[in-house]
Design an enzyme around this catalytic site. Structure first.
Site, PDB file in Angstrom:
ATOM      1  N   ILE A 201      45.603  26.266 -34.594  1.00  0.00           N
ATOM      2  CA  ILE A 201      46.831  27.059 -34.597  1.00  0.00           C
ATOM      3  C   ILE A 201      46.807  28.044 -33.437  1.00  0.00           C
ATOM      4  CG2 ILE A 201      48.170  28.770 -35.879  1.00  0.00           C
ATOM      5  CD1 ILE A 201      47.085  27.529 -38.448  1.00  0.00           C
ATOM      6  N   ALA A 204      41.559  31.846 -29.124  1.00  0.00           N
ATOM      7  CA  ALA A 204      41.359  33.054 -28.328  1.00  0.00           C
ATOM      8  C   ALA A 204      39.940  33.086 -27.792  1.00  0.00           C
ATOM      9  CB  ALA A 204      41.649  34.288 -29.176  1.00  0.00           C
ATOM     10  N   VAL A 209      41.442  29.412 -34.689  1.00  0.00           N
ATOM     11  CA  VAL A 209      42.038  29.364 -36.024  1.00  0.00           C
ATOM     12  C   VAL A 209      42.583  27.973 -36.295  1.00  0.00           C
ATOM     13  CG1 VAL A 209      43.790  30.331 -37.561  1.00  0.00           C
ATOM     14  CG2 VAL A 209      42.626  31.815 -35.899  1.00  0.00           C
ATOM     15  N   ASP A 362      46.205  46.898 -34.089  1.00  0.00           N
ATOM     16  CA  ASP A 362      46.598  45.873 -33.126  1.00  0.00           C
ATOM     17  C   ASP A 362      47.865  45.180 -33.619  1.00  0.00           C
ATOM     18  OD1 ASP A 362      46.366  44.399 -30.792  1.00  0.00           O
ATOM     19  OD2 ASP A 362      45.045  42.896 -31.663  1.00  0.00           O
TER      20      ASP A 362
END
Length: 539
Positions: A201, A204, A209, A362
């Site tokens: 998905i 990073a 993920v 964040d």
């Protein structure tokens, strides 16, 4: 909330205050006056003063040298063999990017236009330095993101080039993800998950993920998996960066005034927290307890953590379905009043500042969603902050003074919040702050509207997004900090985190509720009685 960058370099204190040196025009001996050129004695005084400062610095350096050596040795020991491996990988990265540079030089030499500036600068140019950072991996990509977010600290060409460090990281092969899952779960993957989507998905620099379905309950979940080997890489890289910062501060003590080592320590601490999913799970649970204690579960939520299939390197969470707060068209299809949803998000977040053990630090669009059931979804608690009541009390006054444009109150609040060892002229400080905020409405904000017509229907879909000049947004925060530091103030880390989140919320306000003033609207409770409760009651 916005501002065009203010010029503050002229306010920084000079290294030498020559105006304070005595001016000697003559010397009396008996009844005779011997006249000397004042310029010569002034130069002699400056030379003597410089000698004294050099001697003092040399003495300080000699005294601090054993501590520096001890620190370097201890850090190297803590890094272990992984440090040598990362050094070898760094050399390989330099050779690889250097090879790209040589190839570009070879091509350019055949051109009549001559060598471009990027090529003339070599590996120190924005282009090749960015490529080198990306070749070095996660740590340096994170540092590249810091450069891209600090336009008042770095030249604009570097800030622009490093914007690409925010892009999607290359995906880890699914075989590697499966290996991590087997190692961490200690049992076959299919005994835990009915299905794991091999296509990520999100990918990073720290984690990847994947969507999945739990065996038995058939619940939709997401699995956040730490990139293989990323912990060793981070420790080795951050220790190296720390050693470099220590040496630079030793060679140039003036860098100590900018808290270079302190900044590196803070970056190291926050990045290492991101790779421990046990801590992230605890952050999520704390936020969920806050929502339950405050009766906010119908307004907002955070994903449930499945502890039976979560470890330090694997985090399994409930999958939430929704859209980012910047997707105006989708939001309008889910709720009748996007403005009301934004007010809810603001109230929940502001309430967490004191009523929760930590606050979400964040809240960019990828982490703050409007869910299909109309609730606000807070995602990804890898970066959180903690704020003391004393700091928040000063922050309240600071926010109120922004809304009312009372700059002396703003100056007093910042002085109360910051640490300083000298008296601050708060009226002069207030004037400098007023100069920064005087053009607060001039931030270039563009709302882009795109329309598409369906192939088999006459209906038209409208999608809008807000585009803000990141350089100007960061300039607001950095200019406030820089001016404050010129008065000797040093702020706690949570001040930076709070300011960044307020800038994010300002962007959402410009898109979803352009007429809303989030610091003055009566529906938004920045300060609440619930915030004064003891946080221990939510543990």
């Amino acid at each position: 909330m916005a501002v065009t960058a203010a010029a503050v370099s002229g306010r920084l204190p000079p290294l030498f205050h020559h105006s304070q040196l005595p001016v000697v025009t003559g010397l009396c001996v008996g009844s005779r006056k011997l006249n000397f050129p004042p310029k010569g004695l002034r130069l002699f005084a400056r030379y003597s003063q410089a000698q004294d400062r050099f001697s003092s610095r040399l003495q300080d350096s000699i005294e601090n040298l054993p501590k520096l050596v001890e620190d370097i040795v201890q850090t190297s020991v803590n890094t272990g063999p992984r440090g040598a491996l990362r050094a070898a990988q760094g050399i390989q990265a330099v050779i690889r990017v250097g090879g790209e540079w040589l190839a570009d030089v070879s091509q350019s030499t055949n051109s009549s236009a001559g060598l471009p500036t990027q090529i003339q600068l070599g590996l120190l140019s924005p282009l090749y330095l960015r490529r080198l950072f990306e070749s070095m991996g996660a740590t340096y990509i994170k540092l590249g993101q810091f450069i891209a977010s600090a336009p008042t600290l770095f030249p604009p060409e570097y800030v622009q080039e490093f914007q690409s460090c925010f892009d999607r990281a290359p995906a880890v092969p699914f075989e590697d993800i499966q290996r991590v899952l087997r190692e961490e779960l200690g049992r076959p993957i299919d005994s835990v998950y009915e299905y794991v989507d091999p296509t990520p998905i999100a990918s990073a620099s720290i984690a990847q993920v994947h969507g999945a379905k739990l065996r038995g309950s058939q619940e939709d979940v997401v699995i956040k998996v730490l990139r293989p080997g990323i912990e060793d890489i981070l420790v080795a890289d951050l220790n190296f960066v720390y050693i470099v910062a220590r040496i630079l501060e030793f060679l140039n003590p003036e860098l100590g005034r900018a808290s270079l080592v302190g900044i590196v320590k803070d970056i190291r601490e926050s990045m290492l927290e991101e790779v421990d999913f046990i801590k992230e799970a605890a952050n999520i649970e704390a936020f969920r307890r806050y929502l339950e204690a405050m009766g906010l579960t119908r307004q907002a939520t955070a994903p449930k953590v499945y502890h039976q299939c979560s470890t330090r390197r694997v985090l399994t969470m409930q999958r939430l379905y929704g859209v980012p707060l910047t997707d105006l068209d989708s939001i309008s299809s889910l709720v009748s009043s996007p403005e009301t949803s934004l007010v809810t998000a603001l109230n929940v977040w502001f309430g967490s500042l004191l009523a929760c053990e930590t606050f979400h630090a964040d809240v960019h669009a990828g982490n703050l969603w409007l869910l299909r059931d109309g609730r606000i979804g807070f995602l990804d608690f890898g970066i959180v902050g903690r704020i003391s009541p004393k700091t928040w009390a000063a922050m309240e006054v600071f926010l109120e003074s922004i809304a009312t444009e009372e700059y002396e109150s703003m100056a007093s609040a910042l002085i109360e919040m910051g640490a300083t060892n000298k008296d601050v002229d708060f009226r002069a400080f207030a004037r400098d702050l007023e100069n920064i905020f005087s053009s607060i409405q001039d931030l270039d904000t563009e709302i882009i509207v795109a329309t598409t017509r369906g192939p088999s229907t006459n209906t038209t879909a409208v999608a809008a997004n807000v585009v803000v000049d990141e350089r100007q947004m960061n300039a607001l925060f950095l200019d406030v900090v820089r001016v404050s530091e010129s008065y000797g103030l040093r702020f706690p880390r949570e001040f930076a985190l709070l300011m960044k989140q307020l800038l994010y919320f300002d962007r959402y306000t410009r898109l979803l509720a352009p007429n809303l003033n989030m610091l003055q609207d009566q529906r938004i409770t920045i300060v609440s009685n619930r915030g004064s409760r003891n946080r221990d009651s939510f543990k």
